[in-house]
Design a protein around this motif. Sequence first.
Motif, mmCIF file in Angstrom:
data_model
loop_
_atom_site.group_PDB
_atom_site.id
_atom_site.type_symbol
_atom_site.label_atom_id
_atom_site.label_comp_id
_atom_site.label_asym_id
_atom_site.label_seq_id
_atom_site.Cartn_x
_atom_site.Cartn_y
_atom_site.Cartn_z
ATOM 1 N N ALA A 126 7.745 -3.622 -22.412
ATOM 2 C CA ALA A 126 7.106 -3.845 -21.108
ATOM 3 C C ALA A 126 6.936 -2.531 -20.348
ATOM 4 N N ILE A 127 6.479 -1.487 -21.061
ATOM 5 C CA ILE A 127 6.406 -0.155 -20.469
ATOM 6 C C ILE A 127 5.388 -0.093 -19.331
ATOM 7 N N LEU A 128 4.270 -0.791 -19.453
ATOM 8 C CA LEU A 128 3.263 -0.729 -18.390
ATOM 9 C C LEU A 128 3.814 -1.243 -17.066
ATOM 10 N N SER A 129 4.448 -2.399 -17.083
ATOM 11 C CA SER A 129 4.980 -2.951 -15.844
ATOM 12 C C SER A 129 6.121 -2.094 -15.310
ATOM 13 N N ARG A 130 6.958 -1.576 -16.199
ATOM 14 C CA ARG A 130 8.054 -0.710 -15.763
ATOM 15 C C ARG A 130 7.527 0.592 -15.193
ATOM 16 N N CYS A 131 6.477 1.129 -15.809
ATOM 17 C CA CYS A 131 5.902 2.382 -15.337
ATOM 18 C C CYS A 131 5.357 2.231 -13.924
ATOM 19 N N ALA A 132 4.602 1.163 -13.682
ATOM 20 C CA ALA A 132 4.064 0.927 -12.342
ATOM 21 C C ALA A 132 5.183 0.730 -11.327
ATOM 22 N N ARG A 133 6.216 -0.020 -11.717
ATOM 23 C CA ARG A 133 7.346 -0.259 -10.817
ATOM 24 C C ARG A 133 8.124 1.023 -10.547
ATOM 25 N N ASP A 134 8.328 1.829 -11.584
ATOM 26 C CA ASP A 134 9.086 3.073 -11.406
ATOM 27 C C ASP A 134 8.350 4.059 -10.513
ATOM 28 N N ILE A 135 7.041 4.168 -10.679
ATOM 29 C CA ILE A 135 6.263 5.083 -9.835
ATOM 30 C C ILE A 135 6.372 4.660 -8.380
ATOM 31 N N ARG A 136 6.253 3.377 -8.118
ATOM 32 C CA ARG A 136 6.339 2.893 -6.733
ATOM 33 C C ARG A 136 7.730 3.141 -6.158
ATOM 34 N N SER A 137 8.770 2.911 -6.963
ATOM 35 C CA SER A 137 10.126 3.099 -6.445
ATOM 36 C C SER A 137 10.429 4.576 -6.200
ATOM 37 N N ALA A 187 -4.569 4.501 -12.269
ATOM 38 C CA ALA A 187 -4.858 3.157 -11.766
ATOM 39 C C ALA A 187 -4.185 2.900 -10.428
ATOM 40 N N LEU A 188 -2.988 3.460 -10.222
ATOM 41 C CA LEU A 188 -2.271 3.269 -8.962
ATOM 42 C C LEU A 188 -2.785 4.195 -7.860
ATOM 43 N N GLY A 189 -3.690 5.099 -8.201
ATOM 44 C CA GLY A 189 -4.261 5.989 -7.192
ATOM 45 C C GLY A 189 -3.469 7.256 -6.970
ATOM 46 N N CYS A 190 -2.517 7.567 -7.848
ATOM 47 C CA CYS A 190 -1.726 8.790 -7.708
ATOM 48 C C CYS A 190 -2.463 9.972 -8.340
ATOM 49 N N SER A 191 -1.984 11.166 -8.041
ATOM 50 C CA SER A 191 -2.583 12.370 -8.612
ATOM 51 C C SER A 191 -1.847 12.750 -9.889
#
Length: 317
Positions: free
Chosen positions: A265-276, A203-207
Motif C-alpha cells: 500500500a505504498i501509494l496511500s502511505r506515501c500520500a499520508r506520509d507527505i501530508r504528515s 499529484a498532491l501539488g508539492c514541488s
Amino acid sequence: MKPVPGTPPPKLNELVRAEDRLSFLYLERCVVHRDANAITATDERGTVHVPAASLGALLLGPGTSVSHQAMVLLAESGSTAVWVGERGVRYYAHGRSLARSSRLLEAQAAAVTNQSSRLRVARDMYAMRFPDEDVSALTMQQLRGREGARVRRLYREHAARTGVEWQRRDYDVADFASGDAVNQALSAATTCLYGIVHAVVVALGCSPGLGFVHTGHVRSFVFDIADLYKAEVAVPVAFDVAVRETEDLPAETRRAVRDAVHDGAILSRCARDIRSLLLPGEEPDEVQPDIDVVQLWDGARGRVAGGASYGDDEPWW
C-alpha cells in the motif's frame, strides 16, 4: 456565448485520489492514444486500454509516440506522465499536478526555507526509518552516518538471504549493462520507485525540487520520500530478481516493484506520509480537500477573494 473549445475536463469529485490509483505503467515502442476516457497503447501485437483516471504514473520509454488527445486526457485526469530512458532508468520530464490547491506546496516552501522547520522535517523522515529510536537530538551528520550503516547492513542481510554475491553498490549511469545483475536490478527498482513517488508528489501539488535531506536537484523531494520505502521495496526486490537469472532483468524488476508497491500500500502511505511531514498535527481526514479557488495575497489581512474588483471600494493611494 460560444462554448469553450476542446474536451471539458472531468470534475474533481470524479477523479480517483492519488493514494487509491494504480502505481505505474511502463510503455515503450508503441503508439499512445486515447479512446474515450482510456489511454490506449498500440504495437504490432494489438491494442490495450487503461483507464486514465485510475493511473498514477505513465512511464513513457523509448520508441513511444504520444498523441495530443492522450496527453489531454492524462492531464485532465491528474495522471502523471513521466518520460524516461531505456529500461526506465533515466528521467527526462513529467506532466502536471492533480492538486487544485497550493496548501501543501506553501507548507513545503515555508518548512524548507526555515532552518528549524527544515531540520524538524528531516528528523521526522529519519524517525520513520528508525521507529524504535529517538532521533530528535541527533545532528544531520549523525543521522546520515546511522542511515549509511543501516543501508550497508541491509545489503548484507539480503545478500545472505538470497545467496547473491554482493560487493558494493556500483553502477555507471552512462552504461546500465556494465553493472552486475543485482546492481542493475537495484537501479531499475529504484527508478521505478522514484517514478511512483514522483507521481504522488506532483499529484498532491508539492514541488519535486524542494527537498529537506537532499538538495540542489530538481527531484530532491522525490529522493527524500522514496528513501522512506527503499528498504522495504527496492532492495529486497532487487536481490530477489537478481537470484532468478532472468532474461529480461529490467522488465522482471518493474513487475516485482509493482507487486511490492501494491502489497505494501505504498501509494496511500506515501500520500499520508507527505501530508504528515508537511502538516504535522493534522489527521489525514482533517486535511482540506483541493478546491478550485483563486485568492489574492493581501499582506496584513493574509488573503482576500480573487475575481473581484477592489478599485470601487478602496482608495488607490
